[in-house]
Every structure is written in structure tokens, then in C-alpha cells.
Motif scaffolding. Structure first.
Motif, PDB file in Angstrom:
ATOM      1  N   SER A   5       0.845  -1.189   0.066  1.00  0.00           N
ATOM      2  CA  SER A   5       0.071   0.179   0.057  1.00  0.00           C
ATOM      3  C   SER A   5       0.909   1.296  -0.225  1.00  0.00           C
ATOM      4  CB  SER A   5      -0.723   0.053   1.201  1.00  0.00           C
ATOM      5  OG  SER A   5      -1.911  -0.904   1.190  1.00  0.00           O
ATOM      6  N   ARG A   6       1.900   1.088   0.879  1.00  0.00           N
ATOM      7  CA  ARG A   6       2.945   2.241   0.735  1.00  0.00           C
ATOM      8  C   ARG A   6       3.672   2.411  -0.828  1.00  0.00           C
ATOM      9  NH1 ARG A   6       6.146   3.366   6.125  1.00  0.00           N
ATOM     10  NH2 ARG A   6       4.040   4.153   6.527  1.00  0.00           N
ATOM     11  N   LEU A   7       3.894   1.425  -1.300  1.00  0.00           N
ATOM     12  CA  LEU A   7       4.470   1.615  -2.908  1.00  0.00           C
ATOM     13  C   LEU A   7       3.479   2.125  -3.727  1.00  0.00           C
ATOM     14  CD1 LEU A   7       5.544  -2.043  -3.626  1.00  0.00           C
ATOM     15  CD2 LEU A   7       6.875   0.069  -3.146  1.00  0.00           C
ATOM     16  N   LYS A   8       2.155   2.121  -3.555  1.00  0.00           N
ATOM     17  CA  LYS A   8       0.995   3.008  -4.397  1.00  0.00           C
ATOM     18  C   LYS A   8       0.956   4.234  -3.878  1.00  0.00           C
ATOM     19  CE  LYS A   8      -3.671   2.755  -5.498  1.00  0.00           C
ATOM     20  NZ  LYS A   8      -5.155   1.891  -5.556  1.00  0.00           N
ATOM     21  N   SER A   9       0.924   4.491  -2.582  1.00  0.00           N
ATOM     22  CA  SER A   9       0.677   5.823  -2.025  1.00  0.00           C
ATOM     23  C   SER A   9       2.177   6.922  -2.272  1.00  0.00           C
ATOM     24  CB  SER A   9       0.747   5.720  -0.469  1.00  0.00           C
ATOM     25  OG  SER A   9       0.769   7.025   0.112  1.00  0.00           O
ATOM     26  N   LEU A  10       3.118   6.110  -2.522  1.00  0.00           N
ATOM     27  CA  LEU A  10       4.485   6.719  -2.738  1.00  0.00           C
ATOM     28  C   LEU A  10       4.307   7.101  -4.305  1.00  0.00           C
ATOM     29  CD1 LEU A  10       7.310   4.988  -0.976  1.00  0.00           C
ATOM     30  CD2 LEU A  10       6.651   7.392  -0.580  1.00  0.00           C
ATOM     31  N   ARG A  11       3.990   6.157  -5.204  1.00  0.00           N
ATOM     32  CA  ARG A  11       3.862   6.430  -6.368  1.00  0.00           C
ATOM     33  C   ARG A  11       2.871   7.482  -7.105  1.00  0.00           C
ATOM     34  NH1 ARG A  11       0.219   5.167  -9.952  1.00  0.00           N
ATOM     35  NH2 ARG A  11      -0.861   3.392  -8.696  1.00  0.00           N
ATOM     36  N   GLN A  12       1.738   7.459  -6.201  1.00  0.00           N
ATOM     37  CA  GLN A  12       0.695   8.673  -6.229  1.00  0.00           C
ATOM     38  C   GLN A  12       1.305   9.956  -5.849  1.00  0.00           C
ATOM     39  OE1 GLN A  12      -2.583   6.574  -4.322  1.00  0.00           O
ATOM     40  NE2 GLN A  12      -3.334   5.788  -6.077  1.00  0.00           N
ATOM     41  N   TYR A  54      11.844   7.910  -4.746  1.00  0.00           N
ATOM     42  CA  TYR A  54      10.911   8.508  -3.877  1.00  0.00           C
ATOM     43  C   TYR A  54      11.793   9.257  -2.383  1.00  0.00           C
ATOM     44  CZ  TYR A  54       7.562   5.725  -6.273  1.00  0.00           C
ATOM     45  OH  TYR A  54       6.619   5.147  -7.268  1.00  0.00           O
ATOM     46  N   HIS A  55      13.147   9.256  -2.751  1.00  0.00           N
ATOM     47  CA  HIS A  55      13.619   9.787  -1.591  1.00  0.00           C
ATOM     48  C   HIS A  55      13.417   9.520  -0.193  1.00  0.00           C
ATOM     49  CE1 HIS A  55      15.729  12.067  -4.792  1.00  0.00           C
ATOM     50  NE2 HIS A  55      14.378  12.377  -5.000  1.00  0.00           N
ATOM     51  N   VAL A  56      13.102   8.194   0.039  1.00  0.00           N
ATOM     52  CA  VAL A  56      12.699   7.681   1.198  1.00  0.00           C
ATOM     53  C   VAL A  56      13.615   6.323   1.494  1.00  0.00           C
ATOM     54  CG1 VAL A  56      10.312   8.383   1.131  1.00  0.00           C
ATOM     55  CG2 VAL A  56      11.141   5.909   0.602  1.00  0.00           C
ATOM     56  N   SER A  57      13.607   5.786   2.912  1.00  0.00           N
ATOM     57  CA  SER A  57      14.302   4.760   3.362  1.00  0.00           C
ATOM     58  C   SER A  57      13.678   3.480   3.124  1.00  0.00           C
ATOM     59  CB  SER A  57      14.693   4.731   4.852  1.00  0.00           C
ATOM     60  OG  SER A  57      13.629   4.574   5.457  1.00  0.00           O
ATOM     61  N   MET A  58      14.513   2.343   2.666  1.00  0.00           N
ATOM     62  CA  MET A  58      13.665   1.107   2.603  1.00  0.00           C
ATOM     63  C   MET A  58      13.003   0.980   3.846  1.00  0.00           C
ATOM     64  SD  MET A  58      16.775  -1.030   0.438  1.00  0.00           S
ATOM     65  CE  MET A  58      15.844  -2.595   0.907  1.00  0.00           C
ATOM     66  N   ASP A  59      13.290   1.148   5.078  1.00  0.00           N
ATOM     67  CA  ASP A  59      12.469   1.119   6.146  1.00  0.00           C
ATOM     68  C   ASP A  59      11.286   1.387   6.058  1.00  0.00           C
ATOM     69  OD1 ASP A  59      14.518  -0.617   7.344  1.00  0.00           O
ATOM     70  OD2 ASP A  59      15.108   0.985   8.613  1.00  0.00           O
ATOM     71  N   TYR A  60      11.318   2.622   5.569  1.00  0.00           N
ATOM     72  CA  TYR A  60       9.624   3.422   5.267  1.00  0.00           C
ATOM     73  C   TYR A  60       9.131   2.738   4.293  1.00  0.00           C
ATOM     74  CZ  TYR A  60       6.298   6.838   4.296  1.00  0.00           C
ATOM     75  OH  TYR A  60       5.153   7.498   4.146  1.00  0.00           O
ATOM     76  N   ILE A  61       9.346   1.983   3.178  1.00  0.00           N
ATOM     77  CA  ILE A  61       8.858   1.619   2.066  1.00  0.00           C
ATOM     78  C   ILE A  61       8.125   0.338   2.839  1.00  0.00           C
ATOM     79  CG2 ILE A  61       8.737   0.385   0.059  1.00  0.00           C
ATOM     80  CD1 ILE A  61      11.142   2.273  -0.902  1.00  0.00           C
ATOM     81  N   VAL A  62       9.139  -0.505   3.442  1.00  0.00           N
ATOM     82  CA  VAL A  62       8.308  -1.705   4.003  1.00  0.00           C
ATOM     83  C   VAL A  62       7.448  -1.490   5.189  1.00  0.00           C
ATOM     84  CG1 VAL A  62      10.195  -3.071   2.859  1.00  0.00           C
ATOM     85  CG2 VAL A  62      10.414  -2.334   5.175  1.00  0.00           C
ATOM     86  N   GLY A  63       7.268  -0.629   5.838  1.00  0.00           N
ATOM     87  CA  GLY A  63       6.562  -0.137   7.085  1.00  0.00           C
ATOM     88  C   GLY A  63       7.306  -0.368   8.329  1.00  0.00           C
ATOM     89  N   SER A  65       9.402   1.742   9.651  1.00  0.00           N
ATOM     90  CA  SER A  65       9.584   2.999  10.247  1.00  0.00           C
ATOM     91  C   SER A  65       8.384   3.752   9.462  1.00  0.00           C
ATOM     92  CB  SER A  65      10.957   3.553   9.987  1.00  0.00           C
ATOM     93  OG  SER A  65      10.941   4.840  10.501  1.00  0.00           O
ATOM     94  N   ASP A  66       8.004   4.803  10.243  1.00  0.00           N
ATOM     95  CA  ASP A  66       7.010   5.624   9.840  1.00  0.00           C
ATOM     96  C   ASP A  66       8.045   7.018   9.408  1.00  0.00           C
ATOM     97  OD1 ASP A  66       4.712   4.357   9.707  1.00  0.00           O
ATOM     98  OD2 ASP A  66       4.389   4.726  11.681  1.00  0.00           O
ATOM     99  N   LYS A  67       9.230   7.050   9.676  1.00  0.00           N
ATOM    100  CA  LYS A  67      10.146   8.077   9.420  1.00  0.00           C
ATOM    101  C   LYS A  67      10.580   7.967   7.754  1.00  0.00           C
ATOM    102  CE  LYS A  67      12.991   9.958  11.960  1.00  0.00           C
ATOM    103  NZ  LYS A  67      14.105  10.661  12.763  1.00  0.00           N
ATOM    104  N   ARG A  68      10.211   8.909   7.045  1.00  0.00           N
ATOM    105  CA  ARG A  68      10.410   8.694   5.673  1.00  0.00           C
ATOM    106  C   ARG A  68      12.138   8.807   5.105  1.00  0.00           C
ATOM    107  NH1 ARG A  68       6.854  10.542   1.049  1.00  0.00           N
ATOM    108  NH2 ARG A  68       4.937  10.594   2.101  1.00  0.00           N
ATOM    109  N   ASN A  69      12.771   9.215   6.020  1.00  0.00           N
ATOM    110  CA  ASN A  69      14.257   9.590   5.874  1.00  0.00           C
ATOM    111  C   ASN A  69      14.993   9.583   7.291  1.00  0.00           C
ATOM    112  OD1 ASN A  69      16.913   9.502   5.316  1.00  0.00           O
ATOM    113  ND2 ASN A  69      16.851  10.809   3.439  1.00  0.00           N
ATOM    114  N   PRO A  70      15.527   8.423   7.892  1.00  0.00           N
ATOM    115  CA  PRO A  70      16.004   8.775   9.292  1.00  0.00           C
ATOM    116  C   PRO A  70      17.218   9.418   9.427  1.00  0.00           C
ATOM    117  CG  PRO A  70      16.488   6.414   8.406  1.00  0.00           C
ATOM    118  CD  PRO A  70      15.626   7.198   7.302  1.00  0.00           C
ATOM    119  N   ASN A  71      17.815   9.599   8.396  1.00  0.00           N
ATOM    120  CA  ASN A  71      18.963  10.666   8.477  1.00  0.00           C
ATOM    121  C   ASN A  71      18.552  12.044   8.162  1.00  0.00           C
ATOM    122  OD1 ASN A  71      20.536   8.409   8.112  1.00  0.00           O
ATOM    123  ND2 ASN A  71      20.625   8.251   6.002  1.00  0.00           N
TER     124      ASN A  71
END
Length: 78
Positions: A5-12, A54-63, A65-71
């Protein structure tokens, strides 16, 4: 949220079609659509490409973490 679902959301959010992302991943639109439906497993290599796209972490994509980029600091001062 399931990772597909996150993949779809990021794409949209990026205003991309499934066909656009499929071209970037060098797969068919149907194949990419299967990732978004959770009917096909996505490779680590393709996940890395999506994280960069999408400029996000893989942890964000797979759920994980809810932080898009921990750095990135969330304390942004204007």
C-alpha cells in the motif's frame, strides 16, 4: 499499512503512473501492479531503486518505520 500500500501511496504522491514506475524498474506494468497488490515479491534491487526514486528509506517503504528518511532531522527551523 502494508508495504505494498505504501508503494502505491508513494507512486501517487510522485504523480507517476504504474507504467512510469515499471519503465524505471525495467519490468512490465502488469508486473509492477502485482507489487502494489502484494501478489508478487519485489527484489531488494528494485526496492533500492524505489527508495532512491522517492527519496525515502527502505525501512519506510516496507513499513518498519514511519520516518521517511531517518538521516534527516525533523526539527527544521525556518
Amino acid at each position: 499499512m502494508k508495504f505494498y500500500s505504501r508503494l502505491k501511496s508513494l507512486r501517487q504522491e510522485a504523480k507517476l503512473s504504474q507504467a512510469d514506475v515499471a519503465k524505471i524498474l525495467q519490468c512490465s506494468q502488469v508486473g509492477y501492479g502485482m507489487y502494489e497488490l502484494g501478489k508478487r515479491k519485489i527484489s531488494i534491487e528494485k526496492m533500492i531503486v524505489l527508495a532512491k526514486l522517492y527519496h525515502v528509506s527502505m525501512d519506510y517503504i516496507v513499513g518498519v518505520s514511519d520516518k521517511r528518511n531517518p538521516n534527516q532531522s525533523e526539527d527544521v527551523e525556518l
